[in-house]
Design an enzyme around this catalytic site. Structure first.
Site, PDB file in Angstrom:
ATOM      1  N   HIS A   1       6.064   7.033  -4.357  1.00 61.36           N
ATOM      2  CA  HIS A   1       5.954   5.616  -4.690  1.00 61.36           C
ATOM      3  C   HIS A   1       6.864   5.224  -5.850  1.00 61.36           C
ATOM      4  O   HIS A   1       7.425   4.128  -5.876  1.00 61.36           O
ATOM      5  CB  HIS A   1       4.495   5.299  -5.014  1.00 61.36           C
ATOM      6  CG  HIS A   1       4.244   3.864  -5.293  1.00 61.36           C
ATOM      7  ND1 HIS A   1       4.413   2.891  -4.342  1.00 61.36           N
ATOM      8  CD2 HIS A   1       3.855   3.212  -6.429  1.00 61.36           C
ATOM      9  CE1 HIS A   1       4.127   1.703  -4.869  1.00 61.36           C
ATOM     10  NE2 HIS A   1       3.795   1.880  -6.134  1.00 61.36           N
ATOM     11  N   ASP A   2       7.000   6.110  -6.830  1.00 58.79           N
ATOM     12  CA  ASP A   2       7.832   5.815  -8.006  1.00 58.79           C
ATOM     13  C   ASP A   2       9.279   5.505  -7.661  1.00 58.79           C
ATOM     14  O   ASP A   2      10.013   4.971  -8.517  1.00 58.79           O
ATOM     15  CB  ASP A   2       7.806   7.006  -8.972  1.00 58.79           C
ATOM     16  CG  ASP A   2       6.891   6.762 -10.165  1.00 58.79           C
ATOM     17  OD1 ASP A   2       6.276   5.689 -10.214  1.00 58.79           O
ATOM     18  OD2 ASP A   2       6.803   7.645 -11.025  1.00 58.79           O
TER      19      ASP A   2
ATOM     20  N   SER B   1       5.559  -2.563  -5.505  1.00 61.24           N
ATOM     21  CA  SER B   1       4.168  -2.152  -5.696  1.00 61.24           C
ATOM     22  C   SER B   1       3.301  -3.408  -5.858  1.00 61.24           C
ATOM     23  O   SER B   1       3.372  -4.305  -5.010  1.00 61.24           O
ATOM     24  CB  SER B   1       4.071  -1.211  -6.905  1.00 61.24           C
ATOM     25  OG  SER B   1       2.839  -0.556  -6.932  1.00 61.24           O
TER      26      SER B   1
ATOM     27  N   ARG C   1      -5.377   7.363 -15.851  1.00 59.16           N
ATOM     28  CA  ARG C   1      -3.935   7.323 -15.661  1.00 59.16           C
ATOM     29  C   ARG C   1      -3.431   8.598 -14.982  1.00 59.16           C
ATOM     30  O   ARG C   1      -2.540   8.556 -14.140  1.00 59.16           O
ATOM     31  CB  ARG C   1      -3.253   7.143 -17.008  1.00 59.16           C
ATOM     32  CG  ARG C   1      -1.740   7.162 -16.960  1.00 59.16           C
ATOM     33  CD  ARG C   1      -1.180   5.982 -16.168  1.00 59.16           C
ATOM     34  NE  ARG C   1       0.266   5.874 -16.310  1.00 59.16           N
ATOM     35  CZ  ARG C   1       1.008   4.937 -15.737  1.00 59.16           C
ATOM     36  NH1 ARG C   1       0.432   4.035 -14.963  1.00 59.16           N
ATOM     37  NH2 ARG C   1       2.297   4.885 -15.922  1.00 59.16           N
TER      38      ARG C   1
ATOM     39  N   ASP D   1       6.508   7.824   0.075  1.00 57.08           N
ATOM     40  CA  ASP D   1       5.486   7.044  -0.624  1.00 57.08           C
ATOM     41  C   ASP D   1       4.170   7.174   0.147  1.00 57.08           C
ATOM     42  O   ASP D   1       4.042   6.637   1.253  1.00 57.08           O
ATOM     43  CB  ASP D   1       5.929   5.583  -0.698  1.00 57.08           C
ATOM     44  CG  ASP D   1       4.945   4.696  -1.463  1.00 57.08           C
ATOM     45  OD1 ASP D   1       3.840   5.161  -1.801  1.00 57.08           O
ATOM     46  OD2 ASP D   1       5.303   3.531  -1.731  1.00 57.08           O
TER      47      ASP D   1
END
Lengths: 374, 374
Positions: free
Chosen positions: B350-351, B151, B221, B317
């Site tokens: 993405h995680d 990232s 967040r 992602d």
């Protein structure tokens, strides 16, 4: 209100109700703001109901009374268009829970004389449809030639066909889904939390102070707006283009055009929409799960129905992607309901349903005319 | 600080600087919090720098001093792992602009004795890299065997190779991009506006009051967190599952598990991160455009470089999709730089780069060992 034919017939009606809601309560009376275009024919067979999206209104084909902008679907509705007042009796009403003339959290609770605010009952897409059915009763329209909608409007069209199959000859469902996904709910929850985090929200009781939670609502709108556009569309329109400045400012002003655009979208939205209505309608969307209302089997929503269906999706729509329309078509097939389905190409993501699309017009025109010929 | 070998060597160093920033200013002195694991070998050829993501920290493979949770990349870094203190001298530092020990808006401006707040200079990814280079100088590491990151960490790895090609033998760039897209910028702008809309933000001067803009930061967040997960992953994990209640409440509490999860993600984040740092680091990410720093041609960033590159993307992602990695690989090919590239399958979006992935471990291990054998 106005009887100027350019604007259609613009009315607000107060229906006695009571409207029985999915949440268990009764709403009475029920205000509904609506417009009509064209004339109901002798056998009352040419009525088309148009259902609007989350933040839409009933000014589908007339200039907006405040902004002066053209109606939100003049591309599809109007003289010479697929939905044409010369042929159709066109009805569009502001949804229950909204803030543009129909009953919602910003309207007065007759029992108290104050705005309902958060004491307004939580509603569902089916409740919106039930309120529209009451309006059709009032207008003497027993059966719809078609119900047509995009996005949340498409969900209402599905709910219409499932709730009142005998009253719907044809349903046009554009860029919609049969249930809100976890990601859909997640984005709406961000928006709701943004509104509720604004101290000016005051638990929803901000009407008397005249100082609504505009900052929170703007953030909510910004987050939602991203989901209406495709990544490729954003890149094509803005890319990394800077504002008029020649170089990055190394500050926190809107350096990039996309930032400025989003800020404008957020701010301008707060001029025209009520924050509590945003909470209620996003909640109705998140609760939407047509299968759940029919024993967990989506096909059951359509079994035995004589309604014809037309499904349209857009290939870059990631809010309600083509797979969601396909799921509906599979259920329609399983239920034996006649269904046509097309995925249209567009670079514009979910917003494509509101934009000029000759292909969409051809699809809707062909589908409606085939139904009228029967 | 702690010399407990379980935690690696945990240190904060104050370097005199000055650090020349892309924005034109000078920063002096520069605090850098970092950890090291393992020992630099005799010819100083076994150093690996690990770069963390937006809200990450330097506790890459040691228990977090406050939460007690294991390091954020113990899947990849540790005894017997591809990055192994038995073989490597491992360095991980908190990025410039962050709030976990390195200089940032929450640290004291020595010229005033007060926190910098919004007078901290706006920084870039390259500025973070320059600060890391100063740290390596301090540690006596002239050349890195590898720089590794996912990232924003992957962007730092790219920036390292472009800025100090002679100091980087190998670069591992995971789930990253060479430039922030309009959609990336848009999501960050929503987050920044959420923070700035919180009255407790006070233009950034909230430190003395001890009452930070937690509500706004939580919303920021939440919005960002959605982009870290795939739609399919959210559906698999949460779908439309309700909280412990049997049925919908027809209210605005967290009815759906995904709502409760997101609220928790938002709230818990505010315990560990500074709102102003969030503004600064998202800004650095939005400013990141490696091509722009090299005459508009991405390949120019790597021309003549002897660095070996390994690119990894994940198929679900959608924050930094595979196409972004492919763009980098094309530029590396055009520049004649050695590059390997693999897209891994994962349902986690993405995680995925932070989660257990035997395939990722195999790819990184093989790539690093091949480089060490040369």
């Amino acid at each position: 209100m106005s009887d100027d034919p350019r604007f259609g017939l613009r009315r607000t009606v107060t229906l006695p109700g009571p409207l029985r809601l999915d949440g268990g309560g009764l709403l009475s009376p029920v205000d509904i703001a609506y417009e009509t275009y064209g004339t109901l024919n002798g056998d009352a067979s040419n009525a088309i109901l148009i259902c609007h999206a989350l933040t839409g209104d009933h000014h589908v084909a007339s200039d907006h009374p405040v902004t002066g902008k053209p109606g939100w679907w003049v591309k599809l509705v109007g003289p010479g268009k697929p939905i044409d007042p010369a042929r159709h009796f066109i009805i569009c009403s502001n949804v229950l829970g909204s803030c543009l003339g129909s009953s919602g959290p910003a309207t007065i609770n007759p029992a108290t004389g104050d705005p309902w605010a958060m004491t307004f009952p939580v509603i569902t897409i089916r409740d919106m449809v039930r309120a529209q059915a009451m309006l059709l009763d009032h207008l003497g329209v027993q059966r719809l030639s078609a119900v047509v909608g995009g996005s949340m409007g498409g969900m209402q069209a599905l709910s219409w066909a499932a709730t009142y199959p005998e009253r719907v000859a044809s349903a046009v469902v554009i860029a919609a889904t049969a249930r809100h996904s976890a990601q859909n709910i997640a984005f709406h929850e961000v928006g709701r939390q943004a509104v509720m985090a604004d101290p000016k929200w005051r638990g929803g009781d901000y009407y008397a102070a005249g100082d609504p939670p505009a900052a929170g609502l703007a953030v909510a709108r910004m987050a939602a707006h991203i989901t209406y556009l495709s990544e490729a569309g954003l890149t094509a329109k803005f890319g990394r283009k800077l504002q008029s400045r020649e170089a990055k400012t190394f500050g926190f002003d809107a350096d990039f055009q996309v930032e400025s655009y989003l800020r404008h979208q957020g701010l301008s939205f707060t001029d025209r929409f009520d924050a509590n209505s945003y909470l209620y309608i996003t909640r109705a969307l998140d609760y939407f799960d047509l299968a759940e209302e029919h024993g967990g089997v989506l096909a059951n929503a359509f079994r035995g129905s004589a309604t014809r269906f037309c499904l349209v999706s857009f290939d870059t729509d990631w809010l309600y992607p083509t797979a969601e329309s396909r799921t509906i078509v599979h259920a329609l097939n399983a239920a034996g309901a006649p269904a046509s389905f097309v995925e249209l190409r567009s670079p514009f993501g979910h917003d494509a349903f509101l934009l000029d699309s000759p292909e969409l017009n051809r699809v809707v025109d062909g589908f409606l005319r085939a139904g009228e010929g029967r």
